[in-house]
Design a protein around this motif. Sequence first.
Motif, PDB file in Angstrom:
ATOM      1  N   THR A 282       0.840  -1.209   0.000  1.00 26.06           N
ATOM      2  CA  THR A 282       0.000   0.000   0.000  1.00 26.06           C
ATOM      3  C   THR A 282       0.870   1.252   0.000  1.00 26.06           C
TER       4      THR A 282
ATOM      5  N   ARG B 142       2.430  12.210  15.995  1.00 23.32           N
ATOM      6  CA  ARG B 142       1.092  11.637  15.871  1.00 23.32           C
ATOM      7  C   ARG B 142       0.332  11.837  17.167  1.00 23.32           C
TER       8      ARG B 142
ATOM      9  N   HIS C  33       1.332  -5.327  12.220  1.00 24.84           N
ATOM     10  CA  HIS C  33       1.568  -6.195  11.069  1.00 24.84           C
ATOM     11  C   HIS C  33       2.133  -7.538  11.525  1.00 24.84           C
TER      12      HIS C  33
ATOM     13  N   SER D 249      -4.466   0.573   3.385  1.00 27.13           N
ATOM     14  CA  SER D 249      -5.351  -0.592   3.437  1.00 27.13           C
ATOM     15  C   SER D 249      -6.785  -0.212   3.806  1.00 27.13           C
TER      16      SER D 249
HETATM   17  O1  TXA Z   1      -1.916   0.328   4.369  1.00 27.73           O
HETATM   18  C1  TXA Z   1      -1.807   0.604   5.573  1.00 27.73           C
HETATM   19  O2  TXA Z   1      -2.696   0.363   6.387  1.00 27.73           O
HETATM   20  C2  TXA Z   1      -0.515   1.278   6.019  1.00 27.73           C
HETATM   21  C3  TXA Z   1       0.632   0.289   5.855  1.00 27.73           C
HETATM   22  C4  TXA Z   1       1.925   0.816   6.406  1.00 27.73           C
HETATM   23  O3  TXA Z   1       0.279  -0.930   6.429  1.00 27.73           O
HETATM   24  N1  TXA Z   1      -0.626   1.745   7.361  1.00 27.73           N
HETATM   25  C5  TXA Z   1      -1.401   2.797   7.718  1.00 27.73           C
HETATM   26  O4  TXA Z   1      -1.328   3.135   9.048  1.00 27.73           O
HETATM   27  O5  TXA Z   1      -2.089   3.407   6.920  1.00 27.73           O
HETATM   28  P1  TXA Z   1      -1.869   4.508   9.633  1.00 27.73           P
HETATM   29  O6  TXA Z   1      -1.419   4.536  11.033  1.00 27.73           O
HETATM   30  O7  TXA Z   1      -1.427   5.611   8.769  1.00 27.73           O
HETATM   31  O8  TXA Z   1      -3.429   4.323   9.617  1.00 27.73           O
HETATM   32  C6  TXA Z   1      -4.019   3.401  10.499  1.00 27.73           C
HETATM   33  C7  TXA Z   1      -5.499   3.605  10.537  1.00 27.73           C
HETATM   34  C8  TXA Z   1      -5.860   4.846  11.314  1.00 27.73           C
HETATM   35  O9  TXA Z   1      -6.932   5.495  10.674  1.00 27.73           O
HETATM   36  C9  TXA Z   1      -6.306   4.262  12.655  1.00 27.73           C
HETATM   37  O10 TXA Z   1      -7.221   5.093  13.328  1.00 27.73           O
HETATM   38  C10 TXA Z   1      -6.924   2.943  12.244  1.00 27.73           C
HETATM   39  O11 TXA Z   1      -6.108   2.489  11.188  1.00 27.73           O
HETATM   40  N2  TXA Z   1      -6.861   1.981  13.349  1.00 27.73           N
HETATM   41  C11 TXA Z   1      -5.780   1.317  13.818  1.00 27.73           C
HETATM   42  N3  TXA Z   1      -6.099   0.568  14.890  1.00 27.73           N
HETATM   43  C12 TXA Z   1      -7.414   0.748  15.105  1.00 27.73           C
HETATM   44  C13 TXA Z   1      -8.349   0.273  16.082  1.00 27.73           C
HETATM   45  N4  TXA Z   1      -7.980  -0.546  17.063  1.00 27.73           N
HETATM   46  N5  TXA Z   1      -9.635   0.698  15.990  1.00 27.73           N
HETATM   47  C14 TXA Z   1     -10.015   1.521  14.986  1.00 27.73           C
HETATM   48  N6  TXA Z   1      -9.190   2.019  14.048  1.00 27.73           N
HETATM   49  C15 TXA Z   1      -7.914   1.644  14.114  1.00 27.73           C
END
Ligand code: TXA
Length: 332
Positions: A35, A58, A67, A181
């Motif tokens: 991604t 952040r 992951h 993703s």
């Molecule tokens: O494609 C991707 O998902 C990339 C690659 C590096 O894997 N990662 C990514 O991470 O986009 P980030 O931190 O930029 O976005 C993560 C998203 C955020 O919107 C966060 O709020 C949501 O996933 N998220 C993560 N854990 C969560 C949880 N326990 N409950 C609800 N939302 C969650």
Amino acid sequence: MHLASIDPFEPATELLRRAADLLRSGGLVAFPTETVYGLGANALDAGAVERIFAVKRRPPRNPLIVHVADAAGAKRYASAWPEAAERLAAAFWPGPLTLVLPKRPEVPDIVTAGLDTVGLRVPSHPVALALLREADLPVAAPSANRSTQLSPTTAEHVAKGLGDAVDLILDGGPTSVGIESTVVDLSGSRPALLRPGAISRDELESIVQSVDAPAGRDEAAAAPRSPGLLGRHYAPRAELRLFDADGRADAVEIAREAVASGSTVGALLLHPFDAPVQHPLVMPEQPSEYARRLYAALHSLDDLECSVILAELPPDQPGWAAVRDRLRRAAL
Ligand code: TXA
Ligand code: MG
């Protein structure tokens, strides 16, 4: 800065070992996923994860995705594994899908921003998978950019945005999907789409019966199931102004005024038309091709010092949901 190129088809063992050692000792390693590039740390090391938040600036209430190398790895950190998780994992992992599930106590609170759920994903990029296997650790990895800024689809984007704050950047070339993703919450009574992505709602619903649509902004503010999705995100330095097919005349007017007042103006266009801007980019007409190029296009317009970017919003059709979502959030 430590940027090392790595062959996605034959990732060098020596380099993977170095990256895995860094993760084990609390370091930060940026690596390619299919991604966007991720900024990885050992998810079980609260101190290392703390560094991710510091480097990205952040907000602490925005949880990270963990992951893992396979579904068995995911089950180690989820305290429940419903039928929907089994089916979606079988259909789309490894791949651009994140499943939100009730978490086990081993996952430090800082990773999940204090939530009782954890986002889990098995990426399909061969470098990401090889690193996860070599490290034999769950790796917390947000996109490798400063909070609210453009996500990186190349190692150069990571270096430009984070530079020396990262211990090692693995350069596996440009990513193929190009946007983050799809995030699906499986912790409630029905599956709910939290973030649209490469895997569409239709595709999800071909595997599990029905998936609730992403909440509108007001609803999300009232019940933040995914706190990280509130507010401006994925944004270039330039001011992004969206227009739809009916708004072309207005867009031309905005462009004229901006150029006349001395601004450098860029545009992301779906149909070539006579936009009076210095840097018009004609984007692909196919949603997945558009997604692959979106962030690189915005990075390049930032590099050209554009202060305004006009972007033609793709049609309101299911296939364009993820691209429209990213453009909308970037324009907030
Ligand atoms: O494609 C991707 O998902 C990339 C690659 C590096 O894997 N990662 C990514 O991470 O986009 P980030 O931190 O930029 O976005 C993560 C998203 C955020 O919107 C966060 O709020 C949501 O996933 N998220 C993560 N854990 C969560 C949880 N326990 N409950 C609800 N939302 C969650
Ligand atoms: Mg991000």
